[in-house]
Each structure stands twice: as C-alpha cells, then as structure tokens.
Design an enzyme around this catalytic site. Structure first.
Site, PDB file in Angstrom:
ATOM      1  N   CYS A  99      27.390  23.946  33.513  1.00  0.00           N
ATOM      2  CA  CYS A  99      28.608  24.107  32.723  1.00  0.00           C
ATOM      3  C   CYS A  99      28.588  25.486  32.070  1.00  0.00           C
ATOM      4  CB  CYS A  99      28.695  23.006  31.666  1.00  0.00           C
ATOM      5  SG  CYS A  99      30.121  23.179  30.568  1.00  0.00           S
ATOM      6  N   CYS A 153      28.346  24.760  27.923  1.00  0.00           N
ATOM      7  CA  CYS A 153      27.150  24.290  27.214  1.00  0.00           C
ATOM      8  C   CYS A 153      25.862  24.400  28.014  1.00  0.00           C
ATOM      9  CB  CYS A 153      27.346  22.849  26.763  1.00  0.00           C
ATOM     10  SG  CYS A 153      27.386  21.646  28.124  1.00  0.00           S
ATOM     11  N   CYS A 196      32.953  18.066  31.504  1.00  0.00           N
ATOM     12  CA  CYS A 196      31.521  18.026  31.229  1.00  0.00           C
ATOM     13  C   CYS A 196      31.250  16.897  30.241  1.00  0.00           C
ATOM     14  CB  CYS A 196      31.071  19.368  30.650  1.00  0.00           C
ATOM     15  SG  CYS A 196      29.353  19.393  30.101  1.00  0.00           S
ATOM     16  N   CYS A 255      29.927  18.585  26.628  1.00  0.00           N
ATOM     17  CA  CYS A 255      30.791  19.384  25.739  1.00  0.00           C
ATOM     18  C   CYS A 255      32.276  19.086  25.895  1.00  0.00           C
ATOM     19  CB  CYS A 255      30.528  20.869  25.935  1.00  0.00           C
ATOM     20  SG  CYS A 255      31.166  21.580  27.478  1.00  0.00           S
ATOM     21  N   CYS A 308      37.109  19.165  42.820  1.00  0.00           N
ATOM     22  CA  CYS A 308      37.759  20.470  42.929  1.00  0.00           C
ATOM     23  C   CYS A 308      37.563  21.156  41.574  1.00  0.00           C
ATOM     24  CB  CYS A 308      39.231  20.244  43.254  1.00  0.00           C
ATOM     25  SG  CYS A 308      40.156  21.724  43.577  1.00  0.00           S
TER      26      CYS A 308
END
Length: 136
Positions: A51, A54, A99, A102, A124
């Site tokens: 991510c 985070c 995510c 976060c 995607c």
C-alpha cells in the site's frame, strides 16, 4: 513507502503531508488514474506490492496477470490485506477494494469474467495505490 504507523484513524491532514497530490486523490478521495498510464500496468518484475499509504503488503507478483484492462490486475490479494465494499457510484454497482489497515482506495474487483486464473477474479488496482519492492 509511508510509515507503518498510518492507519484508518490517521487524520486527512496527516495524509496530505505524507502522500503526493496524485496518491492523495486516489487513496483518500477514491480517484482513478487514466487507463494505460500507471507505472505497474505492464510491470513484470518478481516481488511484492505494498500500500502506498501505509506500507501494508497487498499483492505478490505471482498473482499479477495481464488482463488488458489498462490497470495492474491481480487475481488474489495477500490474505486479510484488502477489504471489499459495495460501490454504487457512477450509476452502477461495483465492488470497491481498500487497504484493510489504512482504508486507502485501491480500485475495484470484478468476478466471473472468464479469466483463466485460479480465482476468476480481477483486482483492477491503481498504480498510484501501490509501491513495489523487487525480490532482489
């Protein structure tokens, strides 16, 4: 990569300090980068995708495939790293993926499209939502 201390409780003002304007637009405002423009769309290197907000491990390169959609596509996430939400924007019903740590917007997941992958799912994902680390 951003600090591991960032999570769903992090105030938007802090996100604006640590993310680029493009990352902020996608991760926090649910934006989308133009198709075919993302750094990781045609990326083939072995490694892991984290991510961009985070630093949580989200995807591994062995689950990435070329779907032809214009964005990086994965058929499976790292277990527990991605949350799914109903997205009714733009007059349709889709499944948004974020995510799990976060809450950053990643993109959307589509199922049952007939891809010859183990899950027949296509995550995607916006390249700006990701940071890549190669195996070497």
């Amino acid at each position: 990569m951003a600090s591991q201390q960032l999570d769903k409780s992090t105030p938007e003002s802090k996100w604006k300090e640590v993310l680029t304007p493009e990352e902020f637009n996608i991760l926090r405002n649910k934006g989308t980068e133009p198709g075919g423009t993302g750094l990781y769309n045609k990326h083939k290197e072995d490694g892991e995708y984290f991510c961009a907000g985070c630093g949580t491990l989200l995807y591994k390169s062995d689950t990435k495939f070329d779907s032809g959609c214009g964005w990086p596509a994965f058929y499976a996430e790292v277990e527990g790293s991605v949350d799914r939400h109903v997205d009714r924007s733009f007059g349709s019903v889709r499944t948004e993926i974020t995510c799990a740590k976060c809450g950053g917007h990643l993109g959307h997941v589509f199922e049952g499209e007939g891809f010859s992958t183990p899950t027949d799912a296509r995550h995607c994902v916006n390249s700006k939502s990701l940071k890549f680390k190669g195996k070497n």
